[in-house]
Design a protein around this motif. Structure first.
Motif, PDB file in Angstrom:
ATOM      1  N   LEU A  11       0.846  -1.191   0.000  1.00  0.00           N
ATOM      2  CA  LEU A  11       0.000   0.000   0.000  1.00  0.00           C
ATOM      3  C   LEU A  11       0.879   1.238   0.000  1.00  0.00           C
ATOM      4  O   LEU A  11       1.846   1.312   0.744  1.00  0.00           O
ATOM      5  CB  LEU A  11      -0.890   0.038   1.250  1.00  0.00           C
ATOM      6  CG  LEU A  11      -1.852  -1.128   1.438  1.00  0.00           C
ATOM      7  CD1 LEU A  11      -2.478  -1.068   2.814  1.00  0.00           C
ATOM      8  CD2 LEU A  11      -2.914  -1.122   0.362  1.00  0.00           C
ATOM      9  N   ALA A 131       0.945   7.579   5.990  1.00  0.00           N
ATOM     10  CA  ALA A 131       0.355   6.372   6.546  1.00  0.00           C
ATOM     11  C   ALA A 131      -0.698   5.870   5.574  1.00  0.00           C
ATOM     12  O   ALA A 131      -1.521   6.649   5.092  1.00  0.00           O
ATOM     13  CB  ALA A 131      -0.267   6.672   7.905  1.00  0.00           C
ATOM     14  N   CYS A 132      -0.655   4.586   5.259  1.00  0.00           N
ATOM     15  CA  CYS A 132      -1.581   4.017   4.282  1.00  0.00           C
ATOM     16  C   CYS A 132      -2.384   2.879   4.891  1.00  0.00           C
ATOM     17  O   CYS A 132      -1.908   2.169   5.773  1.00  0.00           O
ATOM     18  CB  CYS A 132      -0.816   3.497   3.068  1.00  0.00           C
ATOM     19  SG  CYS A 132       0.082   4.792   2.188  1.00  0.00           S
ATOM     20  N   SER A 133      -3.592   2.741   4.405  1.00  0.00           N
ATOM     21  CA  SER A 133      -4.463   1.637   4.786  1.00  0.00           C
ATOM     22  C   SER A 133      -5.215   1.206   3.535  1.00  0.00           C
ATOM     23  O   SER A 133      -4.997   1.748   2.451  1.00  0.00           O
ATOM     24  CB  SER A 133      -5.437   2.080   5.880  1.00  0.00           C
ATOM     25  OG  SER A 133      -6.374   2.993   5.344  1.00  0.00           O
ATOM     26  N   GLU A 134      -6.121   0.275   3.692  1.00  0.00           N
ATOM     27  CA  GLU A 134      -6.930  -0.186   2.560  1.00  0.00           C
ATOM     28  C   GLU A 134      -7.735   0.968   1.952  1.00  0.00           C
ATOM     29  O   GLU A 134      -8.109   0.931   0.795  1.00  0.00           O
ATOM     30  CB  GLU A 134      -7.894  -1.293   3.004  1.00  0.00           C
ATOM     31  CG  GLU A 134      -7.205  -2.544   3.515  1.00  0.00           C
ATOM     32  CD  GLU A 134      -6.621  -3.386   2.395  1.00  0.00           C
ATOM     33  OE1 GLU A 134      -7.074  -3.258   1.239  1.00  0.00           O
ATOM     34  OE2 GLU A 134      -5.696  -4.167   2.680  1.00  0.00           O
ATOM     35  N   ASP A 135      -8.010   1.994   2.759  1.00  0.00           N
ATOM     36  CA  ASP A 135      -8.819   3.129   2.302  1.00  0.00           C
ATOM     37  C   ASP A 135      -8.020   4.210   1.599  1.00  0.00           C
ATOM     38  O   ASP A 135      -8.577   5.194   1.131  1.00  0.00           O
ATOM     39  CB  ASP A 135      -9.565   3.748   3.500  1.00  0.00           C
ATOM     40  CG  ASP A 135     -10.500   2.755   4.149  1.00  0.00           C
ATOM     41  OD1 ASP A 135     -11.080   1.930   3.420  1.00  0.00           O
ATOM     42  OD2 ASP A 135     -10.623   2.788   5.388  1.00  0.00           O
ATOM     43  N   CYS A 137      -4.060   6.595   1.373  1.00  0.00           N
ATOM     44  CA  CYS A 137      -2.920   7.142   2.110  1.00  0.00           C
ATOM     45  C   CYS A 137      -3.188   8.577   2.531  1.00  0.00           C
ATOM     46  O   CYS A 137      -3.877   9.324   1.830  1.00  0.00           O
ATOM     47  CB  CYS A 137      -1.662   7.093   1.238  1.00  0.00           C
ATOM     48  SG  CYS A 137      -1.171   5.428   0.762  1.00  0.00           S
ATOM     49  N   ARG A 144       2.036   6.526  12.408  1.00  0.00           N
ATOM     50  CA  ARG A 144       0.778   5.877  12.804  1.00  0.00           C
ATOM     51  C   ARG A 144       0.990   4.419  13.177  1.00  0.00           C
ATOM     52  O   ARG A 144       0.400   3.923  14.121  1.00  0.00           O
ATOM     53  CB  ARG A 144      -0.240   6.001  11.668  1.00  0.00           C
ATOM     54  CG  ARG A 144      -1.620   5.555  12.043  1.00  0.00           C
ATOM     55  CD  ARG A 144      -2.597   5.758  10.919  1.00  0.00           C
ATOM     56  NE  ARG A 144      -2.944   7.162  10.776  1.00  0.00           N
ATOM     57  CZ  ARG A 144      -3.605   7.652   9.738  1.00  0.00           C
ATOM     58  NH1 ARG A 144      -3.963   6.865   8.747  1.00  0.00           N
ATOM     59  NH2 ARG A 144      -3.892   8.930   9.672  1.00  0.00           N
ATOM     60  N   ASP A 145       1.806   3.727  12.420  1.00  0.00           N
ATOM     61  CA  ASP A 145       2.069   2.306  12.678  1.00  0.00           C
ATOM     62  C   ASP A 145       3.370   1.924  11.994  1.00  0.00           C
ATOM     63  O   ASP A 145       4.045   2.766  11.414  1.00  0.00           O
ATOM     64  CB  ASP A 145       0.903   1.438  12.178  1.00  0.00           C
ATOM     65  CG  ASP A 145       0.591   1.683  10.711  1.00  0.00           C
ATOM     66  OD1 ASP A 145       1.515   2.001   9.929  1.00  0.00           O
ATOM     67  OD2 ASP A 145      -0.581   1.555  10.331  1.00  0.00           O
ATOM     68  N   ALA A 147       3.856   0.446   9.321  1.00  0.00           N
ATOM     69  CA  ALA A 147       3.815   0.601   7.865  1.00  0.00           C
ATOM     70  C   ALA A 147       3.959   2.061   7.433  1.00  0.00           C
ATOM     71  O   ALA A 147       4.105   2.346   6.251  1.00  0.00           O
ATOM     72  CB  ALA A 147       2.507   0.032   7.314  1.00  0.00           C
ATOM     73  N   SER A 148       3.928   2.998   8.385  1.00  0.00           N
ATOM     74  CA  SER A 148       4.100   4.407   8.043  1.00  0.00           C
ATOM     75  C   SER A 148       5.514   4.649   7.568  1.00  0.00           C
ATOM     76  O   SER A 148       6.450   3.992   8.011  1.00  0.00           O
ATOM     77  CB  SER A 148       3.821   5.292   9.259  1.00  0.00           C
ATOM     78  OG  SER A 148       2.508   5.109   9.732  1.00  0.00           O
TER      79      SER A 148
END
Length: 163
Positions: A11, A131-135, A137, A144-145, A147-148
């Motif tokens: 992502l 920061a990215c998620s399924e929704d 970036c 944030r986590d 993966a940031s």
């Protein structure tokens, strides 16, 4: 920027593992966070000499496996290396699973991306993160986590989010 080695993420934009700037500032991802420091001209030259010795300052190199669903389209690269030297910009796209990747490039890549290429002791504190998620970036003020990824000096967050 003189050189950057980035790894593909599922992502969002690629995560730079090592970035070397023209003013000798280096930012590196390590197992315990991001580090920054200024290295000597000799260190930068040694890094570039190592890259040249394995052919990374010659023509751009693309070693990517084909997409299993479409043999004419390769999958995205696992690692992208960019070098800006002698007025040229070289972009190398490498697939970590591809067997034909030359051993010298494997060694260079491993040495450069383990966070130990340069002895950097200062913690890098970016002014913003992606920061990215399924929704999608977003640009955020703090990590944030895991993966940031930080926005590095000279990067435009808008361009990063568009890619």
């Amino acid at each position: 920027m003189v050189a950057q080695i980035a790894v593909r993420t599922p992502l969002g934009p690629d995560v730079p593992l090592l970035t070397v700037y023209g003013d000798r500032t280096v930012i590196s991802a390590t197992n315990d966070g991001w580090r920054v420091g200024r290295v000597s001209e000799l260190d930068v030259q040694g890094f570039l000499d190592d890259a040249e010795s394995v052919g990374l300052l010659d023509d751009s190199l693309v070693l990517r496996r084909p997409n299993p669903d479409d043999d004419t389209t390769p999958v995205g690269p696992d690692i992208t290396m960019r070098f800006a030297v002698d007025g040229r910009t070289l972009v190398h796209e490498l697939d970590l699973a591809r067997n034909e990747r030359p051993p010298g490039i494997r060694v260079f890549d491993n040495n450069a991306t383990v966070g130990e290429q340069f002895e950097l002791t200062e913690t890098f504190e970016p002014t913003s993160w992606i920061a990215c998620s399924e929704d999608g970036c977003d640009v955020v003020a703090t990590r944030r986590d895991s993966a940031s990824r930080p926005v590095l000096p000279g990067e435009d967050p808008v361009e990063l989010l568009a890619s």
